[in-house]
Motif scaffolding. Sequence first.
Motif, PDB file in Angstrom:
ATOM      1  N   GLY A  12       0.782  -1.240   0.000  1.00 31.26           N
ATOM      2  CA  GLY A  12       0.000   0.000   0.000  1.00 31.26           C
ATOM      3  C   GLY A  12       0.805   1.277   0.000  1.00 31.26           C
ATOM      4  N   SER A  13       2.070   1.217   0.399  1.00 27.92           N
ATOM      5  CA  SER A  13       2.879   2.438   0.498  1.00 27.92           C
ATOM      6  C   SER A  13       3.776   2.587  -0.726  1.00 27.92           C
ATOM      7  N   THR A  14       3.915   3.817  -1.198  1.00 27.37           N
ATOM      8  CA  THR A  14       4.855   4.107  -2.283  1.00 27.37           C
ATOM      9  C   THR A  14       5.972   5.041  -1.804  1.00 27.37           C
ATOM     10  N   ARG A  15       6.055   5.232  -0.499  1.00 23.80           N
ATOM     11  CA  ARG A  15       7.027   6.173   0.087  1.00 23.80           C
ATOM     12  C   ARG A  15       8.462   5.705  -0.154  1.00 23.80           C
ATOM     13  N   GLU A  16       9.349   6.664  -0.396  1.00 29.31           N
ATOM     14  CA  GLU A  16      10.759   6.322  -0.511  1.00 29.31           C
ATOM     15  C   GLU A  16      11.232   5.786   0.842  1.00 29.31           C
ATOM     16  N   GLY A  17      11.900   4.661   0.863  1.00 32.35           N
ATOM     17  CA  GLY A  17      12.373   4.071   2.120  1.00 32.35           C
ATOM     18  C   GLY A  17      11.302   3.301   2.868  1.00 32.35           C
ATOM     19  N   ARG A  18      10.198   3.019   2.204  1.00 36.83           N
ATOM     20  CA  ARG A  18       9.053   2.324   2.840  1.00 36.83           C
ATOM     21  C   ARG A  18       9.453   0.945   3.371  1.00 36.83           C
ATOM     22  N   TRP A  19       8.706   0.511   4.417  1.00 38.16           N
ATOM     23  CA  TRP A  19       8.917  -0.825   4.980  1.00 38.16           C
ATOM     24  C   TRP A  19       7.935  -1.826   4.366  1.00 38.16           C
ATOM     25  N   ALA A  20       6.865  -1.353   3.757  1.00 36.74           N
ATOM     26  CA  ALA A  20       5.764  -2.208   3.285  1.00 36.74           C
ATOM     27  C   ALA A  20       6.197  -3.449   2.498  1.00 36.74           C
ATOM     28  N   PRO A  21       7.225  -3.386   1.626  1.00 35.25           N
ATOM     29  CA  PRO A  21       7.567  -4.598   0.866  1.00 35.25           C
ATOM     30  C   PRO A  21       7.991  -5.773   1.748  1.00 35.25           C
ATOM     31  N   ALA A  86      -0.592  -2.034   5.076  1.00 35.05           N
ATOM     32  CA  ALA A  86      -0.762  -0.594   5.286  1.00 35.05           C
ATOM     33  C   ALA A  86      -0.061  -0.134   6.553  1.00 35.05           C
ATOM     34  N   GLY A  87       0.955   0.695   6.397  1.00 35.62           N
ATOM     35  CA  GLY A  87       1.478   1.434   7.533  1.00 35.62           C
ATOM     36  C   GLY A  87       0.480   2.521   7.889  1.00 35.62           C
ATOM     37  N   GLU A  88       0.477   2.911   9.185  1.00 32.05           N
ATOM     38  CA  GLU A  88      -0.460   3.968   9.594  1.00 32.05           C
ATOM     39  C   GLU A  88       0.121   5.336   9.276  1.00 32.05           C
ATOM     40  N   TYR A  89      -0.687   6.150   8.614  1.00 33.87           N
ATOM     41  CA  TYR A  89      -0.298   7.528   8.266  1.00 33.87           C
ATOM     42  C   TYR A  89      -1.306   8.478   8.895  1.00 33.87           C
ATOM     43  N   ASN A  90      -0.858   9.269   9.870  1.00 33.84           N
ATOM     44  CA  ASN A  90      -1.748  10.241  10.521  1.00 33.84           C
ATOM     45  C   ASN A  90      -3.100   9.629  10.861  1.00 33.84           C
ATOM     46  N   MET A  91      -3.025   8.527  11.615  1.00 33.58           N
ATOM     47  CA  MET A  91      -4.216   7.831  12.127  1.00 33.58           C
ATOM     48  C   MET A  91      -5.042   7.153  11.030  1.00 33.58           C
ATOM     49  N   SER A  92      -4.479   7.026   9.822  1.00 33.00           N
ATOM     50  CA  SER A  92      -5.255   6.421   8.740  1.00 33.00           C
ATOM     51  C   SER A  92      -4.316   5.643   7.816  1.00 33.00           C
ATOM     52  N   THR A 117      -1.141  -4.429   9.244  1.00 35.02           N
ATOM     53  CA  THR A 117      -0.816  -3.030   9.519  1.00 35.02           C
ATOM     54  C   THR A 117       0.382  -2.919  10.456  1.00 35.02           C
ATOM     55  N   TYR A 118       0.943  -1.744  10.495  1.00 37.66           N
ATOM     56  CA  TYR A 118       2.080  -1.454  11.362  1.00 37.66           C
ATOM     57  C   TYR A 118       2.180   0.057  11.490  1.00 37.66           C
ATOM     58  N   GLY A 119       3.009   0.465  12.428  1.00 41.21           N
ATOM     59  CA  GLY A 119       3.164   1.909  12.594  1.00 41.21           C
ATOM     60  C   GLY A 119       4.236   2.227  13.602  1.00 41.21           C
ATOM     61  N   GLY A 120       4.498   3.506  13.750  1.00 36.69           N
ATOM     62  CA  GLY A 120       5.497   3.968  14.704  1.00 36.69           C
ATOM     63  C   GLY A 120       5.006   3.863  16.133  1.00 36.69           C
ATOM     64  N   LYS A 121       3.711   3.884  16.298  1.00 36.68           N
ATOM     65  CA  LYS A 121       3.140   3.873  17.647  1.00 36.68           C
ATOM     66  C   LYS A 121       2.838   2.443  18.107  1.00 36.68           C
ATOM     67  N   VAL A 122       2.459   2.352  19.377  1.00 36.69           N
ATOM     68  CA  VAL A 122       2.193   1.052  19.990  1.00 36.69           C
ATOM     69  C   VAL A 122       0.901   0.428  19.459  1.00 36.69           C
ATOM     70  N   THR A 123       0.063   1.212  18.801  1.00 34.24           N
ATOM     71  CA  THR A 123      -1.212   0.696  18.279  1.00 34.24           C
ATOM     72  C   THR A 123      -1.022  -0.193  17.047  1.00 34.24           C
ATOM     73  N   GLY A 124       0.156  -0.202  16.463  1.00 38.15           N
ATOM     74  CA  GLY A 124       0.435  -1.151  15.376  1.00 38.15           C
ATOM     75  C   GLY A 124      -0.388  -0.922  14.122  1.00 38.15           C
TER      76      GLY A 124
HETATM   77  C1  FMN Z   1       3.279  11.240   7.290  1.00 38.03           C
HETATM   78  C2  FMN Z   1       3.409  10.131   8.306  1.00 38.03           C
HETATM   79  C3  FMN Z   1       2.432   9.963   9.268  1.00 38.03           C
HETATM   80  C4  FMN Z   1       2.535   8.931  10.213  1.00 38.03           C
HETATM   81  N1  FMN Z   1       1.527   8.774  11.139  1.00 38.03           N
HETATM   82  C5  FMN Z   1       1.570   7.727  11.982  1.00 38.03           C
HETATM   83  C6  FMN Z   1       0.482   7.486  12.876  1.00 38.03           C
HETATM   84  O1  FMN Z   1      -0.504   8.210  12.912  1.00 38.03           O
HETATM   85  N2  FMN Z   1       0.568   6.409  13.701  1.00 38.03           N
HETATM   86  C7  FMN Z   1       1.647   5.550  13.682  1.00 38.03           C
HETATM   87  O2  FMN Z   1       1.643   4.576  14.425  1.00 38.03           O
HETATM   88  N3  FMN Z   1       2.700   5.770  12.851  1.00 38.03           N
HETATM   89  C8  FMN Z   1       2.675   6.836  12.007  1.00 38.03           C
HETATM   90  N4  FMN Z   1       3.704   7.037  11.123  1.00 38.03           N
HETATM   91  C9  FMN Z   1       4.811   6.069  11.079  1.00 38.03           C
HETATM   92  C10 FMN Z   1       4.569   5.096   9.924  1.00 38.03           C
HETATM   93  O3  FMN Z   1       3.566   4.178  10.235  1.00 38.03           O
HETATM   94  C11 FMN Z   1       5.863   4.356   9.590  1.00 38.03           C
HETATM   95  O4  FMN Z   1       6.798   5.321   9.126  1.00 38.03           O
HETATM   96  C12 FMN Z   1       5.675   3.289   8.549  1.00 38.03           C
HETATM   97  O5  FMN Z   1       6.954   2.738   8.262  1.00 38.03           O
HETATM   98  C13 FMN Z   1       5.046   3.832   7.263  1.00 38.03           C
HETATM   99  O6  FMN Z   1       4.855   2.784   6.334  1.00 38.03           O
HETATM  100  P1  FMN Z   1       5.843   2.588   5.079  1.00 38.03           P
HETATM  101  O7  FMN Z   1       7.250   2.592   5.624  1.00 38.03           O
HETATM  102  O8  FMN Z   1       5.466   1.268   4.496  1.00 38.03           O
HETATM  103  O9  FMN Z   1       5.587   3.730   4.151  1.00 38.03           O
HETATM  104  C14 FMN Z   1       3.637   8.063  10.183  1.00 38.03           C
HETATM  105  C15 FMN Z   1       4.629   8.248   9.183  1.00 38.03           C
HETATM  106  C16 FMN Z   1       4.511   9.240   8.249  1.00 38.03           C
HETATM  107  C17 FMN Z   1       5.564   9.385   7.180  1.00 38.03           C
END
Ligand code: FMN
Length: 200
Positions: A12-21, A86-92, A117-124
């Motif tokens: 789902g992510s096309t970001r440079e340096g993405r983890w999704a793959p 899908a990584g989480e981006y701004n709660m979505s 799903t995954y993310g930077g926060k503990v909510t995954g």
């Molecule tokens: C613009 C932006 C918003 C983000 N918002 C959240 C967030 O709301 N919650 C969270 O847990 N992580 C958040 N993160 C961390 C991403 O989930 C994390 O960087 C993840 O690796 C993104 O997926 P990708 O690497 O496949 O693109 C955010 C990262 C970016 C770049």
Amino acid sequence: MSDRLNLAVIIGSTREGRWAPAPAAWIAGVARQHGGFDVDLVDLLDADLPQHLSEQDMWNTESDQSAPVAALSERLHRADAFIVIAGEYNMSIPASLKHAIDYYMDEWAAKPVAMITYGGKVTGGQNAAQHLRQIFPELRTMTIRNTIAFPRFYQHFDERGQFTGFEEAEPAAKSLLDELRWWGRALADARSATPMPSPF
Ligand SMILES: Cc1cc2nc3c(=O)[nH]c(=O)nc-3n(C[C@H](O)[C@H](O)[C@H](O)COP(=O)(O)O)c2cc1C
């Protein structure tokens, strides 16, 4: 005749340096071993959809003059089931994933989707999963119960740089794939018995 279902795993992510793959390759491998699926790994970066979504696009994706739109249409049509990564981006969810979902309509219909799903926060990334549960019914896509979440995934790499969460998640992946396969079979049978009515 093979009883395997066509499964599209969508990066789902096309970001440079993405983890999704990484999680996409992992679940694609587990799904191939599962035996119930032929797996198509769909990278939205390679799919290269146009930024512009015209009023006509979602009604004409099969015959769209843009080769990328028609090519992804064909791959989504072929799928009996989906897994979105899908990584989480701004709660979505990532904008790239929402754009691909919005681009198509019948391609998604009457099929199940599982979410990893995954993310930077503990909510995954569970906020991303909850948003997908709001979005997909509009496309007549069935979000299944089982999900896999990797909270603060960046904290779980060993000294060799290997992500340790995949091995721990194997039992959950098996349950997810079993459920996805059940829904995929049931909905494939239902689609061939009775065409889904137009939503309009
Ligand atoms: C613009 C932006 C918003 C983000 N918002 C959240 C967030 O709301 N919650 C969270 O847990 N992580 C958040 N993160 C961390 C991403 O989930 C994390 O960087 C993840 O690796 C993104 O997926 P990708 O690497 O496949 O693109 C955010 C990262 C970016 C770049």
